[in-house]
Design a protein around this motif. Structure first.
Motif, PDB file in Angstrom:
ATOM      1  N   VAL A   1       0.856  -1.179   0.000  1.00 61.29           N
ATOM      2  CA  VAL A   1       0.000   0.000   0.000  1.00 61.29           C
ATOM      3  C   VAL A   1       0.893   1.229   0.000  1.00 61.29           C
ATOM      4  O   VAL A   1       1.720   1.418   0.891  1.00 61.29           O
ATOM      5  CB  VAL A   1      -0.937   0.006   1.214  1.00 61.29           C
ATOM      6  CG1 VAL A   1      -1.820   1.259   1.171  1.00 61.29           C
ATOM      7  CG2 VAL A   1      -1.790  -1.259   1.224  1.00 61.29           C
ATOM      8  N   MET A   2       0.778   2.057  -1.078  1.00 60.01           N
ATOM      9  CA  MET A   2       1.579   3.259  -1.181  1.00 60.01           C
ATOM     10  C   MET A   2       0.791   4.455  -0.655  1.00 60.01           C
ATOM     11  O   MET A   2      -0.430   4.537  -0.811  1.00 60.01           O
ATOM     12  CB  MET A   2       1.971   3.512  -2.641  1.00 60.01           C
ATOM     13  CG  MET A   2       2.819   2.417  -3.250  1.00 60.01           C
ATOM     14  SD  MET A   2       3.280   2.781  -4.964  1.00 60.01           S
ATOM     15  CE  MET A   2       4.259   4.255  -4.704  1.00 60.01           C
ATOM     16  N   LYS A   3       1.514   5.359  -0.066  1.00 59.63           N
ATOM     17  CA  LYS A   3       0.907   6.586   0.418  1.00 59.63           C
ATOM     18  C   LYS A   3       0.790   7.594  -0.728  1.00 59.63           C
ATOM     19  O   LYS A   3       1.482   7.525  -1.724  1.00 59.63           O
ATOM     20  CB  LYS A   3       1.738   7.174   1.559  1.00 59.63           C
ATOM     21  CG  LYS A   3       1.819   6.266   2.782  1.00 59.63           C
ATOM     22  CD  LYS A   3       2.652   6.910   3.860  1.00 59.63           C
ATOM     23  CE  LYS A   3       2.751   6.011   5.091  1.00 59.63           C
ATOM     24  NZ  LYS A   3       3.565   6.634   6.159  1.00 59.63           N
ATOM     25  N   TYR A   4      -0.066   8.541  -0.555  1.00 56.93           N
ATOM     26  CA  TYR A   4      -0.263   9.559  -1.587  1.00 56.93           C
ATOM     27  C   TYR A   4       0.971  10.418  -1.773  1.00 56.93           C
ATOM     28  O   TYR A   4       1.254  10.879  -2.875  1.00 56.93           O
ATOM     29  CB  TYR A   4      -1.461  10.431  -1.222  1.00 56.93           C
ATOM     30  CG  TYR A   4      -1.788  11.465  -2.257  1.00 56.93           C
ATOM     31  CD1 TYR A   4      -2.455  11.112  -3.441  1.00 56.93           C
ATOM     32  CD2 TYR A   4      -1.420  12.791  -2.078  1.00 56.93           C
ATOM     33  CE1 TYR A   4      -2.734  12.046  -4.403  1.00 56.93           C
ATOM     34  CE2 TYR A   4      -1.702  13.744  -3.047  1.00 56.93           C
ATOM     35  CZ  TYR A   4      -2.374  13.371  -4.211  1.00 56.93           C
ATOM     36  OH  TYR A   4      -2.648  14.328  -5.157  1.00 56.93           O
ATOM     37  N   SER A   5       1.692  10.607  -0.654  1.00 53.78           N
ATOM     38  CA  SER A   5       2.892  11.433  -0.752  1.00 53.78           C
ATOM     39  C   SER A   5       3.997  10.761  -1.552  1.00 53.78           C
ATOM     40  O   SER A   5       4.894  11.427  -2.054  1.00 53.78           O
ATOM     41  CB  SER A   5       3.402  11.775   0.652  1.00 53.78           C
ATOM     42  OG  SER A   5       3.700  10.568   1.368  1.00 53.78           O
TER      43      SER A   5
ATOM     44  N   GLY B   1       4.402  10.331  -7.584  1.00 52.05           N
ATOM     45  CA  GLY B   1       5.000  11.461  -8.277  1.00 52.05           C
ATOM     46  C   GLY B   1       3.947  12.398  -8.849  1.00 52.05           C
ATOM     47  O   GLY B   1       2.740  12.097  -8.807  1.00 52.05           O
ATOM     48  N   PRO B   2       4.371  13.542  -9.360  1.00 57.49           N
ATOM     49  CA  PRO B   2       3.401  14.485  -9.952  1.00 57.49           C
ATOM     50  C   PRO B   2       2.810  13.900 -11.229  1.00 57.49           C
ATOM     51  O   PRO B   2       3.464  13.163 -11.957  1.00 57.49           O
ATOM     52  CB  PRO B   2       4.252  15.730 -10.242  1.00 57.49           C
ATOM     53  CG  PRO B   2       5.648  15.199 -10.383  1.00 57.49           C
ATOM     54  CD  PRO B   2       5.755  14.050  -9.441  1.00 57.49           C
ATOM     55  N   PRO B   3       1.573  14.211 -11.516  1.00 54.95           N
ATOM     56  CA  PRO B   3       0.948  13.693 -12.754  1.00 54.95           C
ATOM     57  C   PRO B   3       1.592  14.325 -13.981  1.00 54.95           C
ATOM     58  O   PRO B   3       2.120  15.421 -13.930  1.00 54.95           O
ATOM     59  CB  PRO B   3      -0.527  14.114 -12.608  1.00 54.95           C
ATOM     60  CG  PRO B   3      -0.485  15.318 -11.731  1.00 54.95           C
ATOM     61  CD  PRO B   3       0.646  15.082 -10.760  1.00 54.95           C
ATOM     62  N   PRO B   4       1.581  13.624 -15.095  1.00 56.66           N
ATOM     63  CA  PRO B   4       2.167  14.197 -16.331  1.00 56.66           C
ATOM     64  C   PRO B   4       1.352  15.397 -16.811  1.00 56.66           C
ATOM     65  O   PRO B   4       0.139  15.450 -16.639  1.00 56.66           O
ATOM     66  CB  PRO B   4       2.103  13.034 -17.326  1.00 56.66           C
ATOM     67  CG  PRO B   4       1.000  12.162 -16.820  1.00 56.66           C
ATOM     68  CD  PRO B   4       1.020  12.282 -15.323  1.00 56.66           C
ATOM     69  N   SER B   5       2.044  16.367 -17.427  1.00 56.19           N
ATOM     70  CA  SER B   5       1.373  17.564 -17.928  1.00 56.19           C
ATOM     71  C   SER B   5       0.547  17.223 -19.162  1.00 56.19           C
ATOM     72  O   SER B   5       0.834  16.282 -19.886  1.00 56.19           O
ATOM     73  CB  SER B   5       2.400  18.649 -18.243  1.00 56.19           C
ATOM     74  OG  SER B   5       3.261  18.190 -19.279  1.00 56.19           O
ATOM     75  N   VAL B   6      -0.487  18.035 -19.371  1.00 60.18           N
ATOM     76  CA  VAL B   6      -1.371  17.802 -20.524  1.00 60.18           C
ATOM     77  C   VAL B   6      -0.631  18.076 -21.837  1.00 60.18           C
ATOM     78  O   VAL B   6      -0.780  17.367 -22.829  1.00 60.18           O
ATOM     79  CB  VAL B   6      -2.626  18.692 -20.409  1.00 60.18           C
ATOM     80  CG1 VAL B   6      -3.529  18.499 -21.623  1.00 60.18           C
ATOM     81  CG2 VAL B   6      -3.368  18.371 -19.133  1.00 60.18           C
ATOM     82  N   SER B   7       0.220  19.116 -21.844  1.00 58.63           N
ATOM     83  CA  SER B   7       0.939  19.462 -23.080  1.00 58.63           C
ATOM     84  C   SER B   7       1.913  18.376 -23.478  1.00 58.63           C
ATOM     85  O   SER B   7       2.038  18.012 -24.637  1.00 58.63           O
ATOM     86  CB  SER B   7       1.681  20.788 -22.896  1.00 58.63           C
ATOM     87  OG  SER B   7       2.597  20.673 -21.803  1.00 58.63           O
ATOM     88  N   SER B   8       2.632  17.807 -22.496  1.00 54.09           N
ATOM     89  CA  SER B   8       3.585  16.747 -22.830  1.00 54.09           C
ATOM     90  C   SER B   8       2.894  15.458 -23.204  1.00 54.09           C
ATOM     91  O   SER B   8       3.409  14.666 -23.977  1.00 54.09           O
ATOM     92  CB  SER B   8       4.528  16.514 -21.632  1.00 54.09           C
ATOM     93  OG  SER B   8       3.767  16.081 -20.501  1.00 54.09           O
ATOM     94  N   ALA B   9       1.698  15.252 -22.651  1.00 53.27           N
ATOM     95  CA  ALA B   9       0.982  14.011 -22.982  1.00 53.27           C
ATOM     96  C   ALA B   9       0.480  14.025 -24.418  1.00 53.27           C
ATOM     97  O   ALA B   9       0.455  13.007 -25.091  1.00 53.27           O
ATOM     98  CB  ALA B   9      -0.189  13.802 -22.019  1.00 53.27           C
ATOM     99  N   ASN B  10       0.081  15.228 -24.907  1.00 52.42           N
ATOM    100  CA  ASN B  10      -0.431  15.325 -26.266  1.00 52.42           C
ATOM    101  C   ASN B  10       0.661  15.598 -27.294  1.00 52.42           C
ATOM    102  O   ASN B  10       0.394  15.687 -28.489  1.00 52.42           O
ATOM    103  CB  ASN B  10      -1.477  16.441 -26.356  1.00 52.42           C
ATOM    104  CG  ASN B  10      -2.692  16.135 -25.499  1.00 52.42           C
ATOM    105  OD1 ASN B  10      -3.018  14.969 -25.275  1.00 52.42           O
ATOM    106  ND2 ASN B  10      -3.361  17.177 -25.011  1.00 52.42           N
ATOM    107  N   ALA B  11       1.883  15.822 -26.846  1.00 50.78           N
ATOM    108  CA  ALA B  11       2.966  16.133 -27.789  1.00 50.78           C
ATOM    109  C   ALA B  11       3.322  14.901 -28.612  1.00 50.78           C
ATOM    110  O   ALA B  11       3.311  13.785 -28.105  1.00 50.78           O
ATOM    111  CB  ALA B  11       4.199  16.616 -27.029  1.00 50.78           C
ATOM    112  N   PRO B  12       3.589  15.067 -29.877  1.00 52.02           N
ATOM    113  CA  PRO B  12       3.975  13.898 -30.692  1.00 52.02           C
ATOM    114  C   PRO B  12       5.334  13.363 -30.279  1.00 52.02           C
ATOM    115  O   PRO B  12       6.163  14.063 -29.706  1.00 52.02           O
ATOM    116  CB  PRO B  12       4.006  14.465 -32.121  1.00 52.02           C
ATOM    117  CG  PRO B  12       4.257  15.926 -31.934  1.00 52.02           C
ATOM    118  CD  PRO B  12       3.577  16.317 -30.654  1.00 52.02           C
ATOM    119  N   ALA B  13       5.498  12.110 -30.593  1.00 51.02           N
ATOM    120  CA  ALA B  13       6.767  11.468 -30.245  1.00 51.02           C
ATOM    121  C   ALA B  13       7.898  12.091 -31.038  1.00 51.02           C
ATOM    122  O   ALA B  13       7.748  12.452 -32.207  1.00 51.02           O
ATOM    123  CB  ALA B  13       6.688   9.959 -30.523  1.00 51.02           C
TER     124      ALA B  13
END
Length: 238
Positions: free
Chosen positions: A56-60, A63-75
């Motif tokens: 069981v992992m704690k919320y702390s 890691g931070p969630p990935p940004s929307v801009s980097s997620a939609n950026a092309p490879a």
């Protein structure tokens, strides 16, 4: 049949119920025996059932969630950069001694260089006179297909072509279209057949057309050679 009476549906139902009860009991007993044998074999064999560890992992710890801009950026594409060419090796200049001018060589002065040079002629021992005009030699080549003129040629003397005997016997009629090369003197230099109903008429038209005479075509108050179209008709009488 029973000893006391008839054997019917009631007896069959009773027998069926007893047989089904025995069948279910035997089937249940077999399942219990098989399951018990498997359980005893696992226990006696010493093999432990596979275990799963859930952490069981704690919320702390997330890691931070990935940004929307980097997620939609092309490879990113791998681009192969051009390799710079190998620079040529620059040669080291080597000093050489200055060329010595021979003592007998003389350098012309500025006045001598700018002085006019006499014409040596054409090498044949005769002096060429520059004022003599060279006559233009007229070419015997035919004129182009289109030549502009102000006044077209006019027929002065004409000879009608003879009707070929073979065409008469065959009953061939029609019109022959030809173009005549008329020179600057109004003479017919050549005849070209453009359209003919039969080759039987061609030679007769050429022989007759070469005897025609014209006034030459005029352009800029001077005669010019031109091609002139003429129609020759052949019709049988009667």
């Amino acid at each position: 049949m029973t000893s006391g009476g008839a054997y019917g549906a009631i007896e069959l139902k009773q027998v069926e119920h007893r047989n089904m009860t025995w069948a279910l009991a035997i089937a249940g007993l077999l399942h219990v025996v098989l399951v018990g044998a498997w359980w005893l074999s696992t226990r006696l064999g010493g093999e432990e059932p596979p275990s799963r560890t859930v952490r069981v992992m704690k919320y702390s710890e997330l890691g931070p969630p990935p940004s929307v801009s980097s997620a939609n950026a092309p490879a990113a594409l791998a681009i192969k950069m051009p390799v710079a060419p190998v620079q040529p090796r620059i040669a080291v200049p080597v000093p050489v001694p200055d060329e010595q001018v021979p003592l007998e060589q003389t350098i012309p002065t500025q006045e001598e260089v700018s002085a006019p040079v006499a014409d040596a002629g054409d090498g044949t021992g005769t002096q060429v006179e520059p004022d003599i005009a060279v006559d233009k030699i007229e070419s015997n080549a035919p004129p182009p297909d289109f030549v502009a003129f102000e006044k077209e040629p006019q027929v002065v003397h004409r000879i009608e072509p003879a009707y070929p005997e073979a065409a008469k016997q065959s009953g061939i009629e029609g019109a022959v279209f030809a173009k005549l090369w008329i020179d600057k003197e109004g003479k017919v230099k050549d005849v070209v057949i453009l359209k003919s109903p039969s080759e039987l008429f061609n030679q007769a038209v050429i022989d007759a057309a070469k005897q025609w005479l014209f006034t030459p075509a005029v352009m800029n108050s001077g005669p010019v050679a031109v091609w002139f179209p003429v129609k020759f008709s052949f019709h049988l009488s009667g």
